[in-house]
Design a protein around this motif. Structure first.
Motif, PDB file in Angstrom:
ATOM      1  N   UNK A 153      13.180  29.350  -5.703  1.00  0.00           N
ATOM      2  CA  UNK A 153      14.523  29.736  -5.357  1.00  0.00           C
ATOM      3  C   UNK A 153      15.123  29.954  -6.740  1.00  0.00           C
ATOM      4  N   UNK A 154      16.200  31.235  -6.474  1.00  0.00           N
ATOM      5  CA  UNK A 154      16.957  31.726  -7.617  1.00  0.00           C
ATOM      6  C   UNK A 154      17.953  30.615  -8.223  1.00  0.00           C
ATOM      7  N   UNK A 155      18.262  30.731  -9.417  1.00  0.00           N
ATOM      8  CA  UNK A 155      19.099  30.044  -9.882  1.00  0.00           C
ATOM      9  C   UNK A 155      20.441  30.758 -10.291  1.00  0.00           C
ATOM     10  N   UNK A 156      21.763  29.822  -9.796  1.00  0.00           N
ATOM     11  CA  UNK A 156      22.830  30.389 -10.109  1.00  0.00           C
ATOM     12  C   UNK A 156      23.094  30.924 -11.488  1.00  0.00           C
ATOM     13  N   UNK A 157      23.971  31.777 -11.678  1.00  0.00           N
ATOM     14  CA  UNK A 157      24.360  31.705 -13.526  1.00  0.00           C
ATOM     15  C   UNK A 157      25.065  30.719 -13.718  1.00  0.00           C
ATOM     16  N   UNK A 158      24.756  30.195 -15.147  1.00  0.00           N
ATOM     17  CA  UNK A 158      25.613  29.245 -15.719  1.00  0.00           C
ATOM     18  C   UNK A 158      27.075  29.279 -15.568  1.00  0.00           C
ATOM     19  N   UNK A 159      27.897  28.158 -15.229  1.00  0.00           N
ATOM     20  CA  UNK A 159      29.431  28.323 -14.967  1.00  0.00           C
ATOM     21  C   UNK A 159      29.825  28.581 -16.517  1.00  0.00           C
ATOM     22  N   UNK A 160      30.770  29.577 -16.683  1.00  0.00           N
ATOM     23  CA  UNK A 160      31.065  29.695 -18.219  1.00  0.00           C
ATOM     24  C   UNK A 160      32.477  29.838 -18.321  1.00  0.00           C
ATOM     25  N   UNK A 161      33.216  30.140 -16.932  1.00  0.00           N
ATOM     26  CA  UNK A 161      34.679  30.361 -16.897  1.00  0.00           C
ATOM     27  C   UNK A 161      35.029  29.619 -15.477  1.00  0.00           C
ATOM     28  N   UNK A 162      36.053  28.533 -15.826  1.00  0.00           N
ATOM     29  CA  UNK A 162      36.514  27.618 -14.511  1.00  0.00           C
ATOM     30  C   UNK A 162      37.881  28.247 -14.368  1.00  0.00           C
ATOM     31  N   UNK A 163      38.388  28.195 -13.386  1.00  0.00           N
ATOM     32  CA  UNK A 163      40.046  28.514 -13.216  1.00  0.00           C
ATOM     33  C   UNK A 163      40.274  27.262 -12.043  1.00  0.00           C
ATOM     34  N   UNK A 164      41.358  26.407 -12.504  1.00  0.00           N
ATOM     35  CA  UNK A 164      41.878  25.316 -11.514  1.00  0.00           C
ATOM     36  C   UNK A 164      43.272  26.080 -10.987  1.00  0.00           C
ATOM     37  N   UNK A 165      43.403  26.051  -9.717  1.00  0.00           N
ATOM     38  CA  UNK A 165      44.876  26.214  -9.197  1.00  0.00           C
ATOM     39  C   UNK A 165      45.468  24.993  -8.846  1.00  0.00           C
ATOM     40  N   UNK A 166      46.540  24.694  -9.648  1.00  0.00           N
ATOM     41  CA  UNK A 166      47.372  23.599  -9.311  1.00  0.00           C
ATOM     42  C   UNK A 166      47.376  22.689 -10.525  1.00  0.00           C
ATOM     43  N   UNK A 167      48.267  22.637 -11.322  1.00  0.00           N
ATOM     44  CA  UNK A 167      48.333  21.905 -12.356  1.00  0.00           C
ATOM     45  C   UNK A 167      49.105  20.554 -12.130  1.00  0.00           C
ATOM     46  N   UNK A 168      48.538  19.728 -11.345  1.00  0.00           N
ATOM     47  CA  UNK A 168      49.344  18.629 -10.741  1.00  0.00           C
ATOM     48  C   UNK A 168      48.611  17.275 -11.358  1.00  0.00           C
ATOM     49  N   UNK A 169      48.745  16.224 -10.601  1.00  0.00           N
ATOM     50  CA  UNK A 169      48.186  14.856 -11.127  1.00  0.00           C
ATOM     51  C   UNK A 169      46.474  15.074 -10.891  1.00  0.00           C
ATOM     52  N   UNK A 170      45.838  15.867 -10.225  1.00  0.00           N
ATOM     53  CA  UNK A 170      44.642  15.844 -10.005  1.00  0.00           C
ATOM     54  C   UNK A 170      44.035  17.077 -10.814  1.00  0.00           C
ATOM     55  N   UNK A 171      44.626  18.171 -10.690  1.00  0.00           N
ATOM     56  CA  UNK A 171      44.062  19.635 -11.247  1.00  0.00           C
ATOM     57  C   UNK A 171      44.336  19.277 -12.898  1.00  0.00           C
ATOM     58  N   UNK A 172      45.223  18.811 -13.396  1.00  0.00           N
ATOM     59  CA  UNK A 172      45.672  18.813 -14.726  1.00  0.00           C
ATOM     60  C   UNK A 172      44.436  17.611 -15.418  1.00  0.00           C
ATOM     61  N   UNK A 173      44.622  16.522 -15.197  1.00  0.00           N
ATOM     62  CA  UNK A 173      43.455  15.655 -15.750  1.00  0.00           C
ATOM     63  C   UNK A 173      42.016  15.997 -15.576  1.00  0.00           C
ATOM     64  N   UNK A 174      41.672  16.256 -14.444  1.00  0.00           N
ATOM     65  CA  UNK A 174      40.469  16.724 -13.984  1.00  0.00           C
ATOM     66  C   UNK A 174      39.909  17.972 -14.887  1.00  0.00           C
ATOM     67  N   UNK A 175      40.657  18.919 -14.867  1.00  0.00           N
ATOM     68  CA  UNK A 175      39.904  19.921 -15.620  1.00  0.00           C
ATOM     69  C   UNK A 175      40.124  19.820 -17.047  1.00  0.00           C
ATOM     70  N   UNK A 176      41.003  19.034 -17.616  1.00  0.00           N
ATOM     71  CA  UNK A 176      41.063  18.369 -18.875  1.00  0.00           C
ATOM     72  C   UNK A 176      39.962  17.876 -19.454  1.00  0.00           C
ATOM     73  N   UNK A 177      39.492  16.924 -18.498  1.00  0.00           N
ATOM     74  CA  UNK A 177      38.432  16.011 -18.821  1.00  0.00           C
ATOM     75  C   UNK A 177      37.004  17.222 -18.898  1.00  0.00           C
ATOM     76  N   UNK A 178      37.242  17.875 -17.905  1.00  0.00           N
ATOM     77  CA  UNK A 178      35.707  19.059 -17.846  1.00  0.00           C
ATOM     78  C   UNK A 178      35.808  19.780 -19.077  1.00  0.00           C
TER      79      UNK A 178
END
Ligand SMILES: NC(=O)C1=CN([C@@H]2O[C@H](COP(=O)(O)OP(=O)(O)OC[C@H]3O[C@@H](n4cnc5c(N)ncnc54)[C@H](O)[C@@H]3O)[C@@H](O)[C@H]2O)C=CC1
Ligand SMILES: O=C(O)[C@H]1O[C@H](OP(=O)(O)OP(=O)(O)OC[C@H]2O[C@@H](n3ccc(=O)[nH]c3=O)[C@H](O)[C@@H]2O)[C@H](O)[C@@H](O)[C@@H]1O
Length: 581
Positions: free
Chosen positions: A1-26
């Protein structure tokens, strides 16, 4: 099975109670990944980039400050972030629809769809699109169809479901140490590769055995089911709280007893004024709607009952406040402690405090509100709209609980903030009118201690032994100070003197009693008796430091109730403002 290229850039749409803390921790755990959180709300993004974050969440500020400008960015340039990302989280709000088909129940997916169209229109490279928002079952399929119908040559999409299970107030702990991370994807080679790519992000700090994978629809339904079960537990214990109040059992004891059964467990058994928050009600309504659409009316009814019980709990508590305060709260000041839907957050969405406040205002009360994390702008926004009163005349938001208690008849605890357990309730009591009430909607206070101070206390799920702690001295004739000493009653603690007649034998030592009380403490002294008695008492009691209040027991005019206490209290209040010797 092929491998997906490594994730190097993440965008989170929605800087609310979920988007903000979740992507800050990531960003804090995966320092080699660039994380950009975007939002259409410019002021929200400006706050994320300032010293005063738009949401309060314990531990969040430190992490934001440590990663912001390094590999964590907050921006309104949505197109740029989308174009550059390999993986996009959609964390926008999915509120209950307030129009059209499914109004009041179905989830409104317009923000999700807007994100899908924007991604499809502007992506120039392949993306993994992750549904983080809570959505109805099969929403990922719609998302996928929109993306695929608008795909540009050479661009492919994989849509994953990765619901978020964090709870507000403990979001950072929940994200750092999740019970599980759930990832749903297509059962194809590409789908499995995309799952593996997202999983590799979490694996940096989450043990692999806690990352579970499934198909997209099971993942979507698991999220709604988890919230439905949690809400159901609260409604179940709240239903039992009503039985406890009617029988003399104590709901805390019942919760403790059943919670020790390992099959049930101790969590989410805290009976309360009712659950709030932006998700339980919304997600249950959504589940009810889905069940109806699937022609499963019994299932729909079953889950609807969890919501009905929550409404019942809130209204039961609000009604009890009015009933206990002699069936009238018109023009009475009431102190609300807490406005957020739970402790450690400033979020007021669907907060039970809003329901209670509106109910009390409709009954004519004047509210003095204090919450450590909710500002007055938010309180007024939440209370506006539905009421027939001029809010600025009947609502004040205080900066501390002691100011909020001045001249108040009752304290109502709506949020379980820790600081409310260690307030100086004697100080609160001294600032309030008597009888003074506490309604503990969160079962967090020391009720015995409050009753000892003199409060009448009511709470959820048990009957309290409220005995009137006030001490009354009947008549104050010659030798009274000596006799009170003999009976080990401290004159200085005196709050009430009942004068039975105007005869000198009965009032001889009244001036001395008042002087003693004035010298040593005092919060005030109430004289009970007829109007005639007071006309004479006025002539012998001229004290600068002591408020002496009259309670005219004989006067019945102007009374809305035949209950003695009610009448006494009304007169007490009126006099308290106008008579000072
Ligand atoms: N609040 C919570 O504790 C949890 C919420 N969820 C779910 O996560 C989702 C988000 O919830 P919250 O973060 O509480 O909502 P929120 O309202 O705090 O944040 C959503 C943000 O999305 C932005 N937004 C909306 N449409 C947009 C668009 N087209 N482009 C860019 N930004 C857009 C809004 O401006 C807002 O700032 C909901 O589906 C909710 O059910 C899931 C777990 C926990
Ligand atoms: O999907 C969501 O939005 C989230 O919803 C809830 O999290 P949240 O609403 O932030 O907070 P909870 O701790 O669940 O509390 C919800 C309400 O229930 C009340 N509650 C909670 C627990 C309890 O025992 N009794 C009780 O009355 C709280 O005071 C609050 O009003 C779930 O706990 C999260 O797992 C989920 O991710």
């Amino acid at each position: 099975m092929k491998a997906y290229p490594k994730v190097s850039k993440i965008c989170c749409i929605g800087a609310g109670y979920v988007g903000g803390p979740t992507c800050t921790v990531i960003a804090s755990k995966c320092t080699d990944i660039t994380v950009t959180i975007v939002d259409i709300n410019e002021s929200r993004i400006a706050q994320w980039n300032s010293d005063s974050l738009p949401i309060f969440e314990p531990g969040l500020e430190e992490i934001v400050k440590s990663r912001r400008g390094q590999n964590l960015f907050f921006s309104t340039d949505i197109l740029k972030a989308v174009k550059e990302a390999d993986l996009i989280f959609i964390s926008v709000n999915t509120p209950t629809k307030n129009f059209g088909v499914g109004k009041g129940r179905a989830a409104d997916l317009k923000h999700i769809e807007a994100c899908a169209r924007l991604i499809a229109d502007h992506s120039t490279s392949s993306k993994i699109v992750v549904e983080k928002s809570t959505v109805p079952v099969r929403a990922a399929e719609s998302l996928s169809r929109i993306l695929k119908a608008n795909t540009k040559p050479g661009v492919t999409y994989q849509v994953l479901s990765n619901p978020e299970f964090l709870a507000e107030g403990t979001a950072i702990c929940d994200l750092l140490n999740p019970d599980r991370v759930l990832i749903g994807g297509e059962d194809t080679e590409e789908g499995q590769l995309a799952i593996a790519a997202l999983s590799s992000v979490y694996e940096v700090w989450v043990p692999k055995e806690r990352i579970i994978t499934t198909n997209t629809w099971s993942s979507e339904l698991s999220k709604l089911t988890a919230n439905a079960f949690l809400a159901q537990r609260i409604s179940s214990i709240n239903a039992i709280s009503a039985v406890c109040e009617a029988t003399g059992a104590d709901v805390s004891e019942v919760a403790r007893a059943i919670g020790m059964d390992t099959r049930l467990g101790p969590k989410f058994l805290q009976s309360s004024v009712g659950f709030g928050g932006s998700c339980f009600q919304k997600d249950l309504l959504n589940l009810v709607y889905i069940s109806e659409c699937l022609n499963l009316p019994e299932v729909a009814e079953y889950w609807q009952q969890v919501l009905n019980m929550n409404e019942f709990q809130k209204s039961r508590f609000a009604k009890r406040i009015v009933e206990t305060m002699f069936n009238t709260i018109t023009n009475k000041k009431i102190t609300l402690l807490g406005f957020a839907f739970k402790k450690n957050t400033g979020d007021t969405r669907e907060s039970p405090a809003i329901y209670i406040a509106k109910y009390l205002l409709e009954e004519g009360a004047v509210l003095q509100i204090y919450d450590p994390k909710v500002d007055s702008k938010q309180v007024f926004a939440d209370l506006s709209g539905t009421l027939s009163v001029n809010l600025s005349e009947v609502v004040t938001v205080s900066k501390n609980p002691y100011d909020a208690a001045v001249g108040s008849h009752a304290i109502v605890v709506c949020t379980e903030w820790d600081e409310f357990t260690s307030l100086d309730y004697e100080r609160m009591y001294s600032r309030m009118l008597k009888p003074a009430f506490v309604f503990d909607g969160r079962k967090i206070l020391n009720h015995k201690k409050l009753i000892d101070i003199g409060f009448h206390v009511e709470t959820i799920g048990c009957k309290l032994n409220n005995i009137d702690q006030s001490k009354y001295l009947f008549s104050c004739g010659e030798g009274t100070p000596r006799r009170t000493q003999e009976h080990r009653m401290r004159f200085a603690k005196l709050e009430n003197i009942f004068l039975t007649s105007l005869h000198w034998d009965n009032i001889d030592e009244l001036p001395e009693a008042c002087l003693t009380v004035q010298e040593i403490v005092n919060t005030g002294l109430t004289l009970h008796g007829s109007e005639l008695l007071f006309q004479s008492a006025d002539k012998i009691l001229i004290l600068n430091e002591l408020s002496v209040l009259h309670s005219d027991c004989l006067r019945k005019s102007n009374s809305k109730s035949t209950v003695y206490f009610s009448e006494k209290q009304e007169i007490y209040t009126a006099r308290a403002q106008s008579r000072k010797f």
